[in-house]
Design an enzyme around this catalytic site. Structure first.
Site, mmCIF file in Angstrom:
data_model
loop_
_atom_site.group_PDB
_atom_site.id
_atom_site.type_symbol
_atom_site.label_atom_id
_atom_site.label_comp_id
_atom_site.label_asym_id
_atom_site.label_seq_id
_atom_site.Cartn_x
_atom_site.Cartn_y
_atom_site.Cartn_z
ATOM 1 N N LYS A 1 0.826 -1.212 0.000
ATOM 2 C CA LYS A 1 0.000 0.000 0.000
ATOM 3 C C LYS A 1 0.859 1.260 0.000
ATOM 4 O O LYS A 1 0.629 2.191 -0.782
ATOM 5 C CB LYS A 1 -0.926 0.000 1.228
ATOM 6 N N ASN A 2 1.849 1.294 0.891
ATOM 7 C CA ASN A 2 2.592 2.554 1.040
ATOM 8 C C ASN A 2 3.538 2.830 -0.129
ATOM 9 O O ASN A 2 3.888 3.983 -0.377
ATOM 10 C CB ASN A 2 3.328 2.584 2.383
ATOM 11 N N ARG B 1 -3.054 10.277 4.475
ATOM 12 C CA ARG B 1 -1.741 10.857 4.676
ATOM 13 C C ARG B 1 -1.009 11.045 3.334
ATOM 14 O O ARG B 1 -0.328 12.032 3.100
ATOM 15 C CB ARG B 1 -0.955 9.879 5.566
ATOM 16 N N CYS C 1 -3.862 8.100 9.812
ATOM 17 C CA CYS C 1 -4.155 7.498 11.106
ATOM 18 C C CYS C 1 -3.670 8.399 12.230
ATOM 19 O O CYS C 1 -2.604 9.011 12.137
ATOM 20 C CB CYS C 1 -3.461 6.141 11.206
ATOM 21 N N ARG D 1 1.993 14.410 13.450
ATOM 22 C CA ARG D 1 2.666 13.997 12.203
ATOM 23 C C ARG D 1 3.057 15.236 11.410
ATOM 24 O O ARG D 1 2.401 15.620 10.442
ATOM 25 C CB ARG D 1 1.748 13.056 11.422
ATOM 26 N N PRO D 2 4.165 15.872 11.858
ATOM 27 C CA PRO D 2 4.584 17.121 11.215
ATOM 28 C C PRO D 2 5.033 16.899 9.766
ATOM 29 O O PRO D 2 5.333 15.772 9.370
ATOM 30 C CB PRO D 2 5.778 17.568 12.074
ATOM 31 N N ILE D 3 5.053 17.997 8.996
ATOM 32 C CA ILE D 3 5.537 17.893 7.610
ATOM 33 C C ILE D 3 6.666 18.900 7.368
ATOM 34 O O ILE D 3 6.917 19.309 6.245
ATOM 35 C CB ILE D 3 4.399 18.081 6.575
ATOM 36 N N ASP D 4 7.309 19.287 8.482
ATOM 37 C CA ASP D 4 8.379 20.291 8.382
ATOM 38 C C ASP D 4 9.534 19.832 7.483
ATOM 39 O O ASP D 4 10.147 20.637 6.782
ATOM 40 C CB ASP D 4 8.904 20.640 9.791
ATOM 41 N N ASP E 1 4.863 -0.130 11.980
ATOM 42 C CA ASP E 1 3.576 -0.629 11.473
ATOM 43 C C ASP E 1 3.294 -2.070 11.905
ATOM 44 O O ASP E 1 2.220 -2.599 11.624
ATOM 45 C CB ASP E 1 3.525 -0.529 9.935
ATOM 46 N N ILE F 1 8.931 5.782 16.963
ATOM 47 C CA ILE F 1 8.622 6.585 15.769
ATOM 48 C C ILE F 1 7.418 7.508 16.007
ATOM 49 O O ILE F 1 7.490 8.713 15.759
ATOM 50 C CB ILE F 1 8.331 5.684 14.540
ATOM 51 N N ARG G 1 -8.545 0.472 5.113
ATOM 52 C CA ARG G 1 -7.646 1.423 4.441
ATOM 53 C C ARG G 1 -6.432 0.700 3.885
ATOM 54 O O ARG G 1 -5.818 1.152 2.928
ATOM 55 C CB ARG G 1 -7.144 2.471 5.448
HETATM 56 C C1 EPZ Z 1 4.845 6.455 6.504
HETATM 57 O O1 EPZ Z 1 4.290 7.557 7.195
HETATM 58 C C2 EPZ Z 1 3.732 5.452 6.377
HETATM 59 N N1 EPZ Z 1 2.625 6.061 5.667
HETATM 60 C C3 EPZ Z 1 3.293 4.969 7.743
HETATM 61 O O2 EPZ Z 1 2.386 3.935 7.530
HETATM 62 C C4 EPZ Z 1 4.484 4.426 8.529
HETATM 63 O O3 EPZ Z 1 4.083 4.155 9.854
HETATM 64 C C5 EPZ Z 1 5.611 5.458 8.560
HETATM 65 O O4 EPZ Z 1 5.939 5.884 7.202
HETATM 66 C C6 EPZ Z 1 6.889 4.940 9.204
HETATM 67 O O5 EPZ Z 1 7.335 3.804 8.523
HETATM 68 C C7 EPZ Z 1 2.604 6.121 4.328
HETATM 69 O O6 EPZ Z 1 3.516 5.664 3.663
HETATM 70 C C8 EPZ Z 1 1.429 6.733 3.687
HETATM 71 P P1 EPZ Z 1 7.581 9.288 8.435
HETATM 72 P P2 EPZ Z 1 5.039 8.961 7.228
HETATM 73 O O7 EPZ Z 1 7.630 10.580 7.716
HETATM 74 O O8 EPZ Z 1 5.696 9.152 5.921
HETATM 75 C C9 EPZ Z 1 8.678 12.413 11.879
HETATM 76 C C10 EPZ Z 1 0.503 2.591 8.019
HETATM 77 O O9 EPZ Z 1 -0.009 2.029 9.001
HETATM 78 N N2 EPZ Z 1 8.540 13.460 10.871
HETATM 79 O O10 EPZ Z 1 8.557 8.231 8.104
HETATM 80 O O11 EPZ Z 1 4.067 9.957 7.700
HETATM 81 C C11 EPZ Z 1 7.359 11.767 12.257
HETATM 82 O O12 EPZ Z 1 6.670 12.501 13.219
HETATM 83 C C12 EPZ Z 1 1.114 3.929 8.156
HETATM 84 O O13 EPZ Z 1 0.507 2.113 6.863
HETATM 85 C C13 EPZ Z 1 8.889 14.748 11.181
HETATM 86 O O14 EPZ Z 1 9.316 15.056 12.295
HETATM 87 O O15 EPZ Z 1 6.116 8.692 8.337
HETATM 88 C C14 EPZ Z 1 7.791 10.401 12.758
HETATM 89 O O16 EPZ Z 1 8.202 10.494 14.088
HETATM 90 C C15 EPZ Z 1 0.766 4.692 9.326
HETATM 91 N N3 EPZ Z 1 8.770 15.719 10.213
HETATM 92 C C16 EPZ Z 1 9.025 10.106 11.905
HETATM 93 O O17 EPZ Z 1 9.445 11.364 11.365
HETATM 94 C C17 EPZ Z 1 8.320 15.431 8.958
HETATM 95 O O18 EPZ Z 1 8.252 16.353 8.127
HETATM 96 C C18 EPZ Z 1 8.785 9.150 10.768
HETATM 97 O O19 EPZ Z 1 7.669 9.588 9.985
HETATM 98 C C19 EPZ Z 1 7.979 14.118 8.645
HETATM 99 C C20 EPZ Z 1 8.094 13.137 9.622
#
Ligand code: EPZ
Length: 430
Positions: free
Chosen positions: A22-23, A93, A117, A122-125, A305, A327, A397
Site C-alpha cells: 500500500k505505502n 496521509r 491514522c 505527524r509534522p511535515i516540516d 507498522d 517513531i 484502508r
Molecule cells: C509512513 O508515514 C507510512 N505512511 C506509515 O504507515 C508508517 O508508519 C511510517 O511511514 C513509518 O514507517 C505512508 O507511507 C502513507 P515518516 P510517514 O515521515 O511518511 C517524523 C501505516 O499504518 N517526521 O517516516 O508519515 C514523524 O513525526 C502507516 O501504513 C517529522 O518530524 O512517516 C515520525 O516520528 C501509518 N517531520 C518520523 O518522522 C516530517 O516532516 C517518521 O515519519 C515528517 C516526519
C-alpha cells in the site's frame, strides 16, 4: 457500520497470497502523473486509501483506467488543475505525495493538508524544508499546502529525522528539478526503493535508494512505463503474526523475505519456526510464545507498522515483555481495547510493559487505527469466545479482503453490518 465478528480458537493452516505494498503504491500512483505518457501499474492493492488517491488524481484531470482491481493505467497529460482538495483526500496521509509529484512536473501545487491514522503528531516540516531548499516557496493557509517555484534547483538536503514521506516527496520533486539533489539521512524502507525504481523506469536518474544517501540528477521529461509494485511487507507480517498467535502452519506467498527480516527475527525469538523460500515464508507455531523485547526503528529495524501486532503476541507470551515505540508517540491506543480482552499492559511514556496472560477473552473492541485494528483482529483469532471489532473502516484502508484471506486459512471471521447478521454468525459458530 461494518464490523468483524470473530470466533477465536482456530489454528491457521494453508497458503495465503500477499498483495502489493500500500505505502509504495500510494507514492507510485502520485508519481505516475509526472509524465504525459501512459503509465501501467500492476500488483496494486485494492484498498480504500488507494481508491481515494486514484479518485483525487482523476479529479485534477488525469485519465485513470482501472484495467482490473489490481491494475491501472494513468495518463497525466490531461491534468488541468494543480489544486487537490476534497473531503476524502483530507483523510489520507499520502495526499502529500501529490505535492512532490505536481511540484516536480508543473512547479506548482496546492494540496489539502494530510490526515491519516491518528498515531501521534505527524509534522511535515521536513517536506517543507526539502522543497524550500530546492528554491520553492512554501505556504500553508486555509488547510492547503501551497508550493511553487520559478525554478526548482537541485541541492543538498539533510533530513534531521529519518522520514519515509519526506524522502519520497523530495525524491519525486528532485527527479524533475534542474541539476543534482543529494538527500542525506534518507529513509531506507523497501517502498522508498520501489518508488525510486519506478521513477527510474520512467527515465529518472536516482541512485542510492535503500542507503542513507540518495543522489538524484533531474531530468526534463519522464516517459511511459509498466511497473509491478513490491509485495506488502506489513500485510505479510500481519499474517505471520496471526499464525504465531493462533498456532498453525501457513505458507505466506508473494513476499520478499529480505524485507521481513526484523519480523522474522522476532517470531523466532518468541518461539516460532520460520522457513524462507525465494518468494514465500512458512510460519509454524504451536501457539506457545515466549517473552521478548522490541523497539521500533526505521528500516531495517523493527517496523512501527508491526508494533501493535507484536504487542498482541507478547500479551499471550510467557513472562514480561517490553515494546518501545520510537517513531510515533501515540501508537498505543489499542492498549485499552486489548485490556478489555484480558491483556495486562502498562504504558509508561513510549514503553509498553506487557505481562503475558494465558489467553485473551473475546470482547467488543474498537479499531483505533489501521495497524491497531489488524492487531485486534489477531487478538480475536487467538481469544476464547466471540470478539467484535468495530470501526473496521480503518483496517480496510490498508488490508484487502482480510476476512476472506483469514477464512481461507481456517479462521472463523465474518464482516457484518447489522446485529442480525452478527447473531447469525454467533449461532453458526457456536
Ligand atoms: C509512513 O508515514 C507510512 N505512511 C506509515 O504507515 C508508517 O508508519 C511510517 O511511514 C513509518 O514507517 C505512508 O507511507 C502513507 P515518516 P510517514 O515521515 O511518511 C517524523 C501505516 O499504518 N517526521 O517516516 O508519515 C514523524 O513525526 C502507516 O501504513 C517529522 O518530524 O512517516 C515520525 O516520528 C501509518 N517531520 C518520523 O518522522 C516530517 O516532516 C517518521 O515519519 C515528517 C516526519
Amino acid at each position: 457500520m461494518e464490523q468483524y465478528v470473530i470466533k477465536g480458537g482456530s489454528p491457521l493452516y494453508g497458503e495465503v497470497v500477499i498483495g502489493g505494498a500500500k505505502n509504495a503504491a500510494l507514492a507510485i500512483l502520485a508519481a505516475a502523473i509526472m509524465t504525459d505518457e501512459t503509465v501501467t501499474i500492476d500488483n496494486l492493492p485494492n484498498v480504500r486509501d488507494i481508491n481515494v488517491l486514484l479518485h483525487a488524481i482523476e479529479e485534477i484531470g488525469a485519465h485513470v483506467e482501472r484495467v482490473n482491481p489490481h491494475k491501472v493505467k494513468i495518463n497525466g497529460s490531461f491534468i488541468q488543475d494543480v489544486i487537490v482538495d476534497n473531503e476524502f483526500i483530507r483523510k489520507i496521509r499520502a495526499s502529500y505525495y501529490l505535492i512532490g509529484a505536481l511540484l516536480g512536473k508543473y512547479k506548482r501545487a496546492e494540496v489539502a493538508l494530510p490526515g491519516g491514522c491518528d498515531i501521534g503528531s505527524r509534522p511535515i516540516d521536513l517536506h517543507m524544508k526539502g522543497f524550500r531548499a530546492m528554491g520553492a516557496t512554501v505556504d500553508i493557509s486555509h488547510g492547503l499546502f501551497k508550493v511553487s517555484a520559478e525554478q526548482l534547483k537541485g541541492t543538498h538536503i539533510y533530513l534531521d529525522k529519518v522520514s519515509v514521506g519526506a524522502t519520497i516527496n523530495i525524491m519525486m520533486a528532485a527527479a524533475m528539478a534542474e541539476g543534482k539533489t543529494v538527500i542525506e539521512n534518507a529513509a531506507k524502507e523497501p517502498h522508498v526503493v520501489d518508488v525510486a525504481n519506478f521513477l527510474n523506469s520512467m527515465g529518472a536518474n536516482i541512485r542510492g535508494a535503500g542507503t542513507d544517501v540518495i543522489r538524484i540528477v533531474g531530468v526534463e521529461k519522464l516517459h511511459k512505463t509498466e511497473y509491478s509494485i513490491i509485495p506488502d511487507q506489513i500485510e505479510a507480517g500481519t499474517f505471520m503474526f496471526a499464525v504465531a498467535a493462533t498456532g498453525g502452519d501457513v505458507l505466506v506467498k508473494n513476499v520478499i523475505p529480505k524485507h521481513l527480516e526484523a519480523t522474522t527475527a522476532k517470531l523466532i525469538e518468541v518461539g516460532c519456526q520460520v522457513e524462507e523460500f525465494d518468494d514465500a515464508v512458512r510460519v509454524v507455531s504451536n501457539g506457545k510464545l515466549q517473552h521478548t523485547q522490541v523497539t521500533t526503528l526505521p528500516y531495517p529495524g523493527f517496523p512501527t507498522d508491526m508494533q501493535p501486532q507484536m504487542a498482541v503476541l507478547l500479551g499471550i507470551a510467557s513472562g514480561t515483555s517490553t515494546v518501545t515505540e520510537s517513531i510515533f508517540e501515540n501508537r498505543f491506543k489499542y492498549v485499552d481495547e486489548l485490556t478489555r480482552m484480558g491483556a495486562e499492559i502498562k504504558v509508561e511514556s513510549n514503553i509498553a510493559i506487557i505481562t503475558g496472560v494465558p489467553k485473551y477473552t473475546g470482547a467488543r473492541v474498537n479499531a483505533p487505527d489501521l495497524r491497531a485494528g489488524a492487531a485486534l483482529v489477531i487478538a480475536g483469532l487467538a481469544a476464547d469466545g466471540i470478539t467484535v471489532v468495530d470501526d473496521i473502516y480503518y483496517v480496510e484502508r490498508g488490508y484487502e479482503a482480510l476476512e476472506e484471506k483469514l477464512t481461507s486459512l481456517g479462521a472463523k471471521i465474518e464482516k457484518v453490518d447489522n446485529e442480525k447478521d452478527l447473531q447469525k454468525f454467533v449461532l453458526k459458530v457456536s
